[in-house]
Write a protein that holds these residues in place. Structure first.
Motif, PDB file in Angstrom:
ATOM      1  N   THR A 337      -4.623  94.602  -6.963  1.00 13.06           N
ATOM      2  CA  THR A 337      -4.216  93.673  -8.377  1.00 13.06           C
ATOM      3  C   THR A 337      -3.453  92.762  -7.956  1.00 13.06           C
ATOM      4  O   THR A 337      -2.913  92.243  -6.286  1.00 13.06           O
ATOM      5  N   PHE A 338      -3.558  91.297  -8.216  1.00 15.41           N
ATOM      6  CA  PHE A 338      -3.539  90.292  -7.810  1.00 15.41           C
ATOM      7  C   PHE A 338      -2.316  89.885  -9.055  1.00 15.41           C
ATOM      8  O   PHE A 338      -2.522  89.169  -9.745  1.00 15.41           O
ATOM      9  N   THR A 339      -0.792  89.432  -8.055  1.00 16.68           N
ATOM     10  CA  THR A 339       0.718  88.687  -9.319  1.00 16.68           C
ATOM     11  C   THR A 339       1.004  88.188  -8.799  1.00 16.68           C
ATOM     12  O   THR A 339       0.800  87.855  -7.102  1.00 16.68           O
ATOM     13  N   GLY A 340       0.953  86.817  -9.027  1.00 16.21           N
ATOM     14  CA  GLY A 340       2.114  85.749  -8.527  1.00 16.21           C
ATOM     15  C   GLY A 340       1.336  84.729  -6.960  1.00 16.21           C
ATOM     16  O   GLY A 340       2.575  84.176  -6.558  1.00 16.21           O
ATOM     17  N   ASN A 341       0.476  84.714  -7.050  1.00 16.72           N
ATOM     18  CA  ASN A 341      -0.585  83.761  -6.694  1.00 16.72           C
ATOM     19  C   ASN A 341      -0.571  82.610  -6.660  1.00 16.72           C
ATOM     20  O   ASN A 341      -0.517  82.404  -8.240  1.00 16.72           O
ATOM     21  N   THR A 342      -0.482  81.222  -6.181  1.00 13.00           N
ATOM     22  CA  THR A 342      -0.679  79.958  -6.552  1.00 13.00           C
ATOM     23  C   THR A 342      -2.131  79.395  -6.116  1.00 13.00           C
ATOM     24  O   THR A 342      -2.046  79.027  -4.782  1.00 13.00           O
ATOM     25  N   VAL A 343      -2.807  78.811  -6.659  1.00 14.76           N
ATOM     26  CA  VAL A 343      -3.986  78.814  -6.590  1.00 14.76           C
ATOM     27  C   VAL A 343      -4.199  77.334  -7.078  1.00 14.76           C
ATOM     28  O   VAL A 343      -4.360  76.592  -7.630  1.00 14.76           O
ATOM     29  N   ASP A 344      -4.778  76.296  -5.803  1.00 21.95           N
ATOM     30  CA  ASP A 344      -5.453  74.701  -5.986  1.00 21.95           C
ATOM     31  C   ASP A 344      -6.810  74.506  -5.096  1.00 21.95           C
ATOM     32  O   ASP A 344      -6.163  74.179  -3.969  1.00 21.95           O
ATOM     33  N   LEU A 345      -7.518  74.711  -5.825  1.00 19.29           N
ATOM     34  CA  LEU A 345      -8.863  74.901  -5.291  1.00 19.29           C
ATOM     35  C   LEU A 345      -9.062  73.476  -4.799  1.00 19.29           C
ATOM     36  O   LEU A 345      -9.786  73.103  -4.328  1.00 19.29           O
ATOM     37  N   GLY A 346      -8.675  72.530  -5.764  1.00 20.66           N
ATOM     38  CA  GLY A 346      -9.110  71.347  -4.909  1.00 20.66           C
ATOM     39  C   GLY A 346     -10.601  71.365  -5.247  1.00 20.66           C
ATOM     40  O   GLY A 346     -11.567  70.377  -4.339  1.00 20.66           O
ATOM     41  N   ASN A 347     -11.323  71.924  -6.219  1.00 23.39           N
ATOM     42  CA  ASN A 347     -13.238  71.456  -6.303  1.00 23.39           C
ATOM     43  C   ASN A 347     -12.760  72.144  -7.912  1.00 23.39           C
ATOM     44  O   ASN A 347     -12.150  72.021  -8.694  1.00 23.39           O
ATOM     45  N   SER A 348     -14.345  71.293  -9.056  1.00 22.52           N
ATOM     46  CA  SER A 348     -14.325  71.838  -9.918  1.00 22.52           C
ATOM     47  C   SER A 348     -15.322  72.620 -10.632  1.00 22.52           C
ATOM     48  O   SER A 348     -15.414  73.135 -11.810  1.00 22.52           O
TER      49      SER A 348
END
Length: 382
Positions: A337-348
């Motif tokens: 289960t994945f919840t409340g995470n913040t993702v800023d990949l910096g790629n397209s």
């Protein structure tokens, strides 16, 4: 995709203060944890390193003196205060590698081994167990440095068949592997700095269960072989089970990885292997700068175990994806289960939550994606 997932984006928390992640219970002791490094003096170890690199003695330091790692505290977001474990009541204060080796060999329940400031060169091992009421503690400030001397070989600190330990505050560097747990239960890693490691920095394997890795800083791994340069590694690959766990699955279960800051790893920040069940990965900060992509290492987190909860983590600069799941063995890599995470990949090109295959894995709609990347390979659930 809808922008609603991106509202109220929290910032990546790194550095000295860190992110409060609440209380962790290990060995019956409640400890407030925070991401990021905290350092304070060890009362019995105020001596500076000698010119030879071994800690020198001080007239104010004496065996048995109370060794207290000051609880660093600082306000963080929301007005909370970040605190860290105290190490008090030293039963042994060590100032050389030889003294540390002897103290580890003689360790018994309730012992508190305080590290004086300085460099301890060698490979160190603990095999005794504490108890729930009387754990064994090894502690020191960040200026107490366990140095393996060679990133091509050796474990800097190895617990083997030992349980109910607390490792707090010191630095581990320059080994093929940093901190290794084999068949270890109910133990705590708190506020360590693990850096300049040939392969993985922290590894819990061979049935190491019910442990916590908290509030630690991991940097610069994979200096020997980038494909093995994970920050924190739980369990072992099925290809190694005959070596590690008598050809049975490596059930390193119910481990908690929380409030850590992980950066500069050549492979994943966290790798969760098939055979592991019921763990928690929460409130960690990942920076994927330095990830080299060898052996498919192209995300901050790779989950191949079952029934893990992955929540409240923050990541920047991934080589490709944020969080991945994989089925390397039938029946594994599911029900996470994945919840409340913040993702800023910096790629397209990457996907924030890439489930390959989806299986029973779920991603909640409260995760946040910064940028234009695809949210997930499956629909989110509210």
């Amino acid at each position: 995709m809808p922008k609603s997932f991106r509202e109220h984006r929290p910032q990546l928390v790194t550095g000295v203060v860190g992110l409060v992640v609440g209380a962790v219970v290990v060995g019956g002791i409640w400890i407030a944890t925070a991401a990021g490094h905290h350092d304070g003096p060890v009362t019995a170890s105020s001596a500076a390193p000698s010119s030879s690199g071994s800690p020198s003695s001080s007239s104010s330091a004496r065996p048995g003196a109370a060794a207290s790692r000051s609880a660093s505290s600082a306000p963080v977001a929301g007005g909370a205060v970040a605190t860290t474990v105290r190490c008090t009541g030293a039963t042994t204060t060590v100032r050389s590698a030889g003294q540390l080796t002897a103290a580890l060999q003689a360790a018994a329940p309730g012992d508190v081994i305080a590290l004086a400031a300085g460099t301890y060169t060698g490979n160190f091992e603990g095999t005794a167990s504490g108890t729930q009421s009387d754990p064994i503690t090894l502690c020191g400030g960040s200026s107490a440095v366990l140095d393996g001397g060679d990133t091509d070989k050796g474990y800097v600190l190895h617990l083997q068949g030992a349980s109910w330990w607390r490792l707090a505050g010191f630095t581990v560097q320059n080994g093929q592997k940093g901190v290794m747990f084999d068949d270890v239960q109910h133990s705590l890693i708190d506020g360590l700095t693990v850096t300049r490691i040939g392969d993985e920095a922290v590894h819990l394997r061979a049935g190491s269960s019910d442990n916590t890795v908290a509030a630690s800083t991991v940097t610069d791994t994979g200096l020997r072989k980038p494909q093995f340069g994970e920050g924190i590694y739980i369990g072992s690959s099925k290809s190694n089970w005959c070596t590690v766990s008598d050809c049975k699955q490596d059930s390193s279960d119910r481990n908690v990885v929380t409030g850590n800051t992980i950066s500069g790893t050549a492979a994943e920040s966290v790798d969760i292997k098939e055979g592991t069940t019921g763990g928690t990965l929460s409130d960690n900060s990942f920076d994927g700068t330095g990830m080299q992509g060898e052996n498919h290492a192209d995300s901050w987190v790779d989950v191949k175990g079952n029934d893990w909860t992955i929540s409240g983590n923050r990541g920047v600069h991934s080589l490709l994806d944020g969080f991945q799941t994989h089925e390397l063995l039938s029946g594994w890599g599911t029900d996470n289960t994945f919840t409340g995470n913040t993702v800023d990949l910096g790629n397209s090109d990457g996907v924030a939550f890439a489930f390959r295959p989806v299986e029973g894995n779920t991603v909640s709609c409260d995760n946040t994606v910064i940028g234009s990347n695809e949210f997930s390979t499956t629909k989110c659930t509210r």
